[in-house]
Design a protein around this motif. Structure first.
Motif, mmCIF file in Angstrom:
data_model
loop_
_atom_site.group_PDB
_atom_site.id
_atom_site.type_symbol
_atom_site.label_atom_id
_atom_site.label_comp_id
_atom_site.label_asym_id
_atom_site.label_seq_id
_atom_site.Cartn_x
_atom_site.Cartn_y
_atom_site.Cartn_z
ATOM 1 N N MET A 47 14.003 50.666 -16.759
ATOM 2 C CA MET A 47 15.151 50.831 -17.655
ATOM 3 C C MET A 47 14.827 51.738 -18.844
ATOM 4 N N ALA A 48 13.544 51.966 -19.108
ATOM 5 C CA ALA A 48 13.165 52.878 -20.185
ATOM 6 C C ALA A 48 13.430 54.334 -19.795
ATOM 7 N N LEU A 49 13.569 54.584 -18.486
ATOM 8 C CA LEU A 49 13.858 55.939 -18.018
ATOM 9 C C LEU A 49 15.328 56.271 -18.246
ATOM 10 N N GLU A 50 15.603 57.473 -18.711
ATOM 11 C CA GLU A 50 16.980 57.885 -18.979
ATOM 12 C C GLU A 50 17.797 57.945 -17.693
ATOM 13 N N ALA A 51 17.142 58.281 -16.587
ATOM 14 C CA ALA A 51 17.860 58.411 -15.314
ATOM 15 C C ALA A 51 18.322 57.061 -14.767
ATOM 16 N N THR A 52 17.659 55.967 -15.161
ATOM 17 C CA THR A 52 18.044 54.637 -14.675
ATOM 18 C C THR A 52 19.154 54.097 -15.558
ATOM 19 N N ARG A 53 20.344 53.968 -14.974
ATOM 20 C CA ARG A 53 21.498 53.522 -15.739
ATOM 21 C C ARG A 53 21.870 52.072 -15.448
ATOM 22 N N GLN A 54 21.475 51.565 -14.264
ATOM 23 C CA GLN A 54 21.870 50.210 -13.879
ATOM 24 C C GLN A 54 20.713 49.512 -13.173
ATOM 25 N N ILE A 55 20.733 48.175 -13.260
ATOM 26 C CA ILE A 55 19.732 47.357 -12.579
ATOM 27 C C ILE A 55 20.420 46.070 -12.115
ATOM 28 N N VAL A 56 20.012 45.570 -10.951
ATOM 29 C CA VAL A 56 20.605 44.357 -10.392
ATOM 30 C C VAL A 56 19.510 43.323 -10.192
ATOM 31 N N PHE A 57 19.743 42.122 -10.723
ATOM 32 C CA PHE A 57 18.863 40.982 -10.480
ATOM 33 C C PHE A 57 19.565 40.042 -9.511
ATOM 34 N N SER A 58 18.838 39.604 -8.481
ATOM 35 C CA SER A 58 19.430 38.672 -7.520
ATOM 36 C C SER A 58 18.421 37.589 -7.174
ATOM 37 N N GLY A 59 18.927 36.396 -6.944
ATOM 38 C CA GLY A 59 18.076 35.274 -6.563
ATOM 39 C C GLY A 59 18.928 34.172 -5.968
ATOM 40 N N CYS A 60 18.328 33.334 -5.131
ATOM 41 C CA CYS A 60 19.089 32.252 -4.517
ATOM 42 C C CYS A 60 18.263 30.974 -4.527
ATOM 43 N N GLY A 61 18.959 29.854 -4.374
ATOM 44 C CA GLY A 61 18.284 28.552 -4.342
ATOM 45 C C GLY A 61 17.594 28.256 -5.662
ATOM 46 N N ARG A 62 16.321 27.899 -5.577
ATOM 47 C CA ARG A 62 15.568 27.536 -6.783
ATOM 48 C C ARG A 62 15.240 28.736 -7.666
ATOM 49 N N ALA A 63 15.471 29.935 -7.192
ATOM 50 C CA ALA A 63 15.182 31.132 -7.985
ATOM 51 C C ALA A 63 16.342 31.532 -8.894
ATOM 52 N N VAL A 64 17.467 30.822 -8.826
ATOM 53 C CA VAL A 64 18.640 31.188 -9.629
ATOM 54 C C VAL A 64 18.330 31.103 -11.126
ATOM 55 N N THR A 65 17.693 30.019 -11.542
ATOM 56 C CA THR A 65 17.372 29.846 -12.967
ATOM 57 C C THR A 65 16.443 30.941 -13.462
ATOM 58 N N LYS A 66 15.447 31.295 -12.656
ATOM 59 C CA LYS A 66 14.501 32.347 -13.045
ATOM 60 C C LYS A 66 15.208 33.698 -13.125
ATOM 61 N N THR A 67 16.177 33.926 -12.241
ATOM 62 C CA THR A 67 16.951 35.170 -12.263
ATOM 63 C C THR A 67 17.705 35.302 -13.585
ATOM 64 N N ILE A 68 18.367 34.217 -13.999
ATOM 65 C CA ILE A 68 19.126 34.236 -15.261
ATOM 66 C C ILE A 68 18.186 34.445 -16.448
ATOM 67 N N THR A 69 17.012 33.832 -16.406
ATOM 68 C CA THR A 69 16.035 33.998 -17.492
ATOM 69 C C THR A 69 15.626 35.456 -17.636
ATOM 70 N N CYS A 70 15.357 36.123 -16.524
ATOM 71 C CA CYS A 70 14.969 37.538 -16.568
ATOM 72 C C CYS A 70 16.074 38.391 -17.179
ATOM 73 N N VAL A 71 17.309 38.127 -16.803
ATOM 74 C CA VAL A 71 18.446 38.886 -17.319
ATOM 75 C C VAL A 71 18.573 38.705 -18.834
ATOM 76 N N GLU A 72 18.447 37.475 -19.298
ATOM 77 C CA GLU A 72 18.595 37.218 -20.741
ATOM 78 C C GLU A 72 17.473 37.879 -21.539
ATOM 79 N N ILE A 73 16.260 37.886 -20.995
ATOM 80 C CA ILE A 73 15.145 38.546 -21.680
ATOM 81 C C ILE A 73 15.414 40.047 -21.796
ATOM 82 N N LEU A 74 15.847 40.651 -20.692
ATOM 83 C CA LEU A 74 16.103 42.097 -20.700
ATOM 84 C C LEU A 74 17.232 42.452 -21.661
ATOM 85 N N LYS A 75 18.295 41.649 -21.686
ATOM 86 C CA LYS A 75 19.406 41.900 -22.598
ATOM 87 C C LYS A 75 18.965 41.806 -24.050
#
Length: 200
Positions: A47-75
């Protein structure tokens, strides 16, 4: 099932639930055993690269909470990111193997289980997204949440330290000691109990 052991887990491949994604969009597939530090190191670098404009985080089952944590940290680290969240169900395929004595043919017995588990996909974008679409969340500037917490105080107007510092309790007034002793004596008489000590 007591003699069966899970030997393999795979998830059903499905397209991302977002339209108009660039073909080279960064996709972070979060697993239950993923290390948040490793995920965030890669995501921040991309995301530090100017060319990267979007990123998608995905997770299922027990990884859902960890997915949300990563998103909140990045935001919180980058700020100004537009977000769209999609929640759905995904099929996990588990293969179980019989660890006990097999049938007389000598072939190991396998069991395949299909499980429907909740799944989450979160799109973060540096560029504005359609605010009318389901799951859209407007960006928050960096540090806004912390400043709001620091400036907001309790309703009585007293100040609250944002660092959560400890406060020393006021020592009891000397005039209160005889009252406490009298209360303990009344309790003893009413209940017939014996008080070993009385804290000051």
């Amino acid at each position: 099932m007591e003699n069966f052991k899970k030997v393999k887990t795979s998830e059903e491949e499905s397209p991302l639930p977002f339209s108009d994604l660039p073909p080279d969009v960064v996709e972070m597939k979060v697993k239950e055993g993923s290390k948040i530090r490793n995920l965030m190191g890669f995501a921040m670098a991309r995301m530090a690269l100017e060319a990267t404009r979007q990123i998608v985080f995905s997770g299922c089952g027990r990884a859902v909470t960890k997915t949300i944590t990563c998103v909140e940290i990045l935001k919180r680290k980058l700020g100004g990111l537009h977000q769209v969240t999609k929640v759905q169900y995904k099929t996990l395929v588990e293969v179980w193997e019989n660890q006990g004595p097999g049938p007389q043919g000598g072939q190991t017995e396998h069991l395949t289980v299909h499980k429907n588990v909740p799944s989450i996909c979160i799109l973060l974008s540096k560029d504005p997204l359609d605010p009318c679409q389901m799951g859209y969340q407007a960006p928050e500037p960096p540090g806004v949440l912390w400043k709001a917490d620091e400036e907001a105080g309790p309703e009585d107007g007293s100040s609250v330290s944002p660092k959560g510092t400890k406060r020393r309790l006021a020592a009891p007034h000397k005039d209160d000691q005889p009252k406490k002793a009298a209360q303990v004596q009344e309790i003893q008489e009413d209940t017939g109990t014996t008080v070993v000590g009385f804290g000051h």
